[in-house]
Every structure is written in structure tokens, then in C-alpha cells.
Design an enzyme around this catalytic site. Structure first.
Site, PDB file in Angstrom:
ATOM      1  CB  VAL A 178      -0.756   6.396   4.724  1.00 13.54           C
ATOM      2  CG1 VAL A 178      -0.951   5.882   5.876  1.00 13.54           C
ATOM      3  CG2 VAL A 178       0.631   5.768   3.920  1.00 13.54           C
ATOM      4  CB  ILE A 209      -4.880   2.945   8.277  1.00 14.10           C
ATOM      5  CG1 ILE A 209      -4.197   3.334   9.141  1.00 14.10           C
ATOM      6  CG2 ILE A 209      -4.677   1.676   7.195  1.00 14.10           C
ATOM      7  CD1 ILE A 209      -2.717   3.818   8.836  1.00 14.10           C
ATOM      8  CE  LYS A 210      -6.918   6.664   0.270  1.00 15.41           C
ATOM      9  NZ  LYS A 210      -6.503   7.669  -0.864  1.00 15.41           N
ATOM     10  CB  ILE A 211      -8.939  -0.058   4.136  1.00 14.24           C
ATOM     11  CG1 ILE A 211      -7.945  -0.186   5.173  1.00 14.24           C
ATOM     12  CG2 ILE A 211      -9.466  -1.531   3.550  1.00 14.24           C
ATOM     13  CD1 ILE A 211      -8.622  -0.890   6.373  1.00 14.24           C
TER      14      ILE A 211
END
Length: 439
Positions: A178, A209-211
Site C-alpha cells: 500500500v 509500505i510503498k515509498i
């Protein structure tokens, strides 16, 4: 925009045995109000397959709450991809009900990726979100808070489905990704705070966690990894930026202070098809026979060289010291694997990029094509010298790979921002309709 309260007063959404993460007391205003996320796993959704009039089996599913049917799981090329070549096939899509993912898991899918564009399509074109959204609006939630509650519920529910794979592989697979708000792509500290908070409210062991791999977010990646949070680094378009991403991962592991690094993992999402889309336009503009002959070759060539860099960086004394603490390699993930040019093979961005310790995340079209007629064999490093030749030939034509990467990154960030804003607009329209209907 709604103000953000102290995180200390917020309990995680659902009790799990997930590790907790430290969070800053205040979130940036550009990260949406995620308070009161209290989604619970829904068990009321049913599976529904969409059938196509085609001679080959289809994996396409409909996001629907209606009843459906399933078929006995059969071994597919996706199982072989993992078992024989060590590449994990993931699905680049997510919609409600998440139980629509079950046939994909049965056919060998081992993880899920999402992004703002995927949620924009899912939420704006489906009625499956209406009941929850109506409840949120009627309770006084602002649009952005409501959006994140819809997203977090989907992510939590999907994580539950993939937990068995996560456990079986000891945290190497079974992830659901996400992304932080695309508004934060140029905000280093805001991205760190948002990632920590999103990790806290999703509260699942197998969430990524997408960065984005923008220059301002490279330090964010390091800090989030150092906090013990697993990260999917997205929107990587060049070798130079990819190396910075690897270094951020290694720096983060070293700075974490953890004695056991086995549960802090990462993937580096290297985008493929978009590279050819832009490169082909540049080559056609040059127009020489040599330039035209290089069309459709740039993306795979660069990916092969990225894998060569991966092998180099995850070896040697520095890496071995981290391995002693249980560290896992930051796997390369091939993203943007759908073919944009119909003249190209529909498995162009899957078949040539098969190699151990990698991930290939595929949308419906690429996934169905590879299951139907894909060949499972190690290909990623089969023609490295040829890849180097193509890379150099493009440079000799005056193409600057780093500038290409920068342009694609900017376009990617802009695209996600537009999807995000479009969805918020759609939700606002729905909210207005609900309010009118209630009067």
C-alpha cells in the site's frame, strides 16, 4: 483539511501479533487524516469469476459482492516460476471483495501490489465500497479520511489471505503493498511519518509500505527501514536511482540497531514497459535505421543490468555482516509489466526477466498471457553482454539514461497524483449525492 491528532491516542485497527512501530506524534497535513481506522476483516464477500469467450483459460475476476463459483486449483506456470526459478509472481491489482484473489493464490500468485491508480479504478467503478463509504460519510468523516479507511480495509483483508504464504516462507513472500499519499513524493519527513502511521493502522505483519524512489524520498526509505518497517520502493526507472535505493536499504538495516533483521524486508520496484514507451518515441524521432532497430529493447536491457548491479551489491563483506543478523536481500521487483505496444509479444516484460530472488508483479493481461503460453526458464542474465551493448548503443545515439529516468519518474508521480485527486473528486460527488438523498 482536517487536522491530525496525536498518534498516541490511536489504537491499531485490529489486534494482531504484528510488531509495533514507533510513530511521530503529528502527521503532516498533506498526509490524510487517518484517524479512527477501525476496519475489521469482512467475511461476507463472495467470489465471482468473470468468464470470457476465449479458447484459453482466463484469470480475470470481477470485483463484486455477488455469489460465484470456483474451480479446483491446477498447477500453472506461476507455480513453476517460483519452484523452478525462484521468482515470485505477484498480482498488480486489488479490488473488493478481496476474496476475488483466492483463484489467483490457487494458481500461484504469491503477493499483491496496489497504487493510487489501482484504487482509483477499483473504488470509482465498483459498488462494493458504497455501504462502508455511506457509513463513513454519515458519521461525519471527511473525504480523505474516508478514502484511507476504504483502502486500509482492503489491505488488511488481503494481508489476511496472504498470511499463510508469509509464514511458510518466513517473511520472504506473501506481501500486500500500500502506497503513501502521492502528494508526499517531495516531502522527506512527511513520507517517513506517513509510512510509520500507515504501517501502524494497517497493523499486519505482511504489509509493504510503498515509498517512491524520488530523490527527496531516498532518505525516507533509509529512515523507515531503520524503524523496522518493511518497504516496497516504487517508481524506479534508472540504474543510478536503483543503486541509491539499495544503499538506502543497507544504510537503514545498519542504522536499525536490531539484532534480528529477518523480519525487515524490502523490494525495489523497477519499472519496465514505460521505459520502452518513452525510448521508442525518442528512437523514432532520431529515425536512423540503427535507432529504429533498438525499439522495444531498452527496457529489458536496462533491467538485465539492474539485476547485475543487484548481484554485485548484495555480496561482499558489508552484506555478509548484515546476513549474520538475518538480513534478507532487497529483491528486485519487475513492475509495469503490461505491454503498451500491441506489436510486441504480450510476455515481453515477463519472459526475459526471470531469475532467482526476484518478483514479477503482473496485471491481468500479462498474468493471463504468461499462464497461457509463457516459458519458465532463467533468462535475466542469459545475455548480459547483449544488454550492455544495447545500453551503450542508446547512449551513443545521444540518449541520457538518467534524464529518461527523471522524466519517467516525474510522469509516474504526476499520474498517481492525478488518479488520487480524481478519486477524491469522485468520492466527494458520491458524498454530495448521499447527502442530497438523505434530505
Amino acid at each position: 483539511m482536517a487536522s491530525i491528532s496525536n498518534l498516541a491516542n490511536l489504537a491499531p485497527a485490529t489486534a494482531t501479533n504484528s510488531r509495533s512501530s514507533s510513530t511521530s506524534s503529528v502527521l503532516p497535513r498533506s498526509f490524510l487524516n487517518l484517524r479512527s481506522l477501525n476496519a475489521k476483516l469482512s467475511s461476507s464477500s463472495h467470489l465471482s469469476l468473470r468468464h470470457h469467450q476465449t479458447s484459453r483459460p482466463s484469470l480475470f475476476v470481477r470485483c463484486s459482492a455477488s455469489g460465484g463459483n470456483g474451480s479446483a486449483a491446477k498447477r500453472t506456470t506461476l507455480h513453476d516460476l517460483y519452484d523452478k526459478e525462484g521468482q515470485s509472481p505477484w498480482y498488480d491489482n486489488l479490488c473488493r471483495p478481496v476474496t476475488d484473489l483466492l483463484p489467483f493464490i490457487a494458481r500461484g500468485v504469491r503477493g499483491v501490489t496496489s497504487n493510487p491508480a489501482i484504487f482509483q479504478k477499483a473504488i470509482s467503478t465498483s459498488n462494493a465500497y458504497n455501504d462502508q463509504f455511506r457509513t463513513l460519510v454519515e458519521s461525519g468523516k471527511d473525504i480523505e479520511s474516508a478514502y484511507w479507511e476504504l483502502v486500509v480495509k482492503d489491505i488488511q483483508d488481503a494481508c489476511k489471505l496472504f498470511e499463510p504464504i508469509y509464514d511458510q516462507t518466513e517473511a520472504e513472500d506473501g506481501y500486500v503493498s500500500v502506497e503513501v499519499s502521492p502528494r508526499l513524493a517531495d516531502d522527506t519527513n512527511g513520507t517517513v511519518e506517513a509510512a510509520k502511521y500507515l504501517h501502524k493502522v494497517v497493523d499486519r505483519r505482511n504489509v509493504y509500505i510503498k515509498i517512491p524512489a524520488t530523490a527527496p524520498c531516498i532518505p525516507s526509505i533509509r529512515d523507515v527501514i531503520a524503524s523496522g518497517i518493511s518497504v516496497n520502493v516504487t517508481l524506479i526507472f534508472s540504474i543510478a536511482r536503483y543503486e541509491a535505493v539499495i544503499d538506502a536499504y543497507l544504510d537503514g538495516l545498519e542504522a536499525s540497531g536490531l539484532d534480528d533483521l529477518s523480519r525487515v524486508t524490502s523490494v525495489a520496484s523497477f519499472f519496465v514497459s514505460r521505459v520502452d514507451t518513452l525510448m521508442d518515441k525518442m528512437l523514432e524521432k532520431i529515425g536512423t535505421p540503427e535507432a529504429l532497430d533498438l525499439r522495444g529493447k531498452a527496457a529489458v536491457a536496462q533491467a538485465a543490468l539492474a539485476y547485475k548491479l543487484y548481484q554485485k551489491k548484495f555480496s561482499g563483506p558489508r552484506w555478509e555482516a548484515l546476513v549474520k543478523k538475518g538480513a534478507k536481500k532487497q529483491r528486485l521487483l519487475w513492475a509495469s509489466t503490461s505491454v503498451k505496444n500491441p506489436a510486441y509479444s504480450d510476455t515481453l516484460y515477463v519472459a526475459p526477466l526471470i531469475g532467482p530472488d526476484t518478483v514479477s508483479t503482473m496485471p491481468d493481461q500479462a498474468l493471463e498471457a504468461f499462464i497461457d503460453h509463457g516459458t519458465v526458464k532463467r533468462t535475466i542474465d542469459a545475455n548480459v553482454s547483449e544488454a550492455e551493448g544495447i545500453y551503450s548503443a542508446l547512449e551513443k545515439l545521444g540518449i541520457d539514461w538518467n534524464k529518461v529516468g527523471e522524466q519517467l519518474e516525474e510522469e509516474g508521480v504526476d499520474s498517481f497524483k492525478k488518479s488520487f485527486e480524481s478519486l477524491l473528486g469522485t468520492l466527494q460527488d458520491k458524498a454530495n449525492t448521499l447527502k442530497l438523498a438523505s434530505h
